[in-house]
Design a protein around this motif. Sequence first.
Motif, mmCIF file in Angstrom:
data_model
loop_
_atom_site.group_PDB
_atom_site.id
_atom_site.type_symbol
_atom_site.label_atom_id
_atom_site.label_comp_id
_atom_site.label_asym_id
_atom_site.label_seq_id
_atom_site.Cartn_x
_atom_site.Cartn_y
_atom_site.Cartn_z
ATOM 1 N N TRP A 18 3.431 57.125 16.808
ATOM 2 C CA TRP A 18 2.357 56.027 16.435
ATOM 3 C C TRP A 18 2.717 54.738 17.033
ATOM 4 O O TRP A 18 4.025 54.287 16.973
ATOM 5 C CB TRP A 18 2.187 55.647 15.012
ATOM 6 N N ALA A 26 -8.499 54.186 18.412
ATOM 7 C CA ALA A 26 -7.983 54.974 17.000
ATOM 8 C C ALA A 26 -9.194 55.536 16.271
ATOM 9 O O ALA A 26 -10.148 54.977 16.295
ATOM 10 C CB ALA A 26 -7.128 53.909 16.388
ATOM 11 N N ARG A 51 -5.675 57.712 19.317
ATOM 12 C CA ARG A 51 -4.564 57.692 18.382
ATOM 13 C C ARG A 51 -5.543 58.224 17.168
ATOM 14 O O ARG A 51 -6.596 57.858 16.984
ATOM 15 C CB ARG A 51 -4.091 56.447 18.194
ATOM 16 N N ASP A 56 -1.157 60.935 13.870
ATOM 17 C CA ASP A 56 -0.316 59.983 14.521
ATOM 18 C C ASP A 56 -0.116 59.271 13.221
ATOM 19 O O ASP A 56 1.263 58.650 13.591
ATOM 20 C CB ASP A 56 -0.868 59.223 15.771
#
Length: 224
Positions: free
Chosen positions: A3, A169, A187, A208
């Motif tokens: 991450w 994300a 992500r 992640d």
Amino acid sequence: MTWTCEGIRAVLFDLDGTLIDSAPDLGAAVDAMRVRRGLASLPLDHYRPFTGSGARGMLRAAFDVASEDDGYDLLKEEFFTEYASCLTQRTLPFDEVVDMLDLLVAVGMPWGVVTNKAERFTAPIARSMALFKTAAVVISGDTTPHAKPHPQPLLEAARRMGLPPHACAYVGDDERDIRAGKAAGMRTVAACYGYLGAGADVATWGADAMVSSPMQVLKLLELP
């Protein structure tokens, strides 16, 4: 992927079980079908673990039927009609969601929704809840030809925001959310406070990052 918040310029969220708690309305809809048939009403706690699976989960919880069973399609359409009549009566944002979204807006980070919920249900909910007025994009389950875990809905959300997928994300409470996000090159964040379902092992999803509350998303992004 390890991450890192570097390069993230927008956050996308699943809807049910991530931003809003729709279990009370979904449960009420399918429970009304039970009562109409002379069956005993069941408590919300019975339905909640099945919420993440939509109509399939609700009908399984109420009638122990599967999608391949005879009569399932008729039950599903009845459920959709029942749910459409009550879908904004008991549904509320999860705790911390409004504050989290307000802070994203305050720092200028766009946010949006990518859900498998059909637009006929998503649109009335979005109109009825003030928090969606700041959403940059809302992608429903039938906005594109494919639904999650296919990446196309997420790619469409990024396109509409004018961002490359790797700048986004995606936060969701189901394994298919993580699969879709990863396939889109985003992500991924597992929302462990959502409708995980019985026996879900979030650690195996390959997200992640994981969060146990909405405000933890801001910490991942290193926002105040």
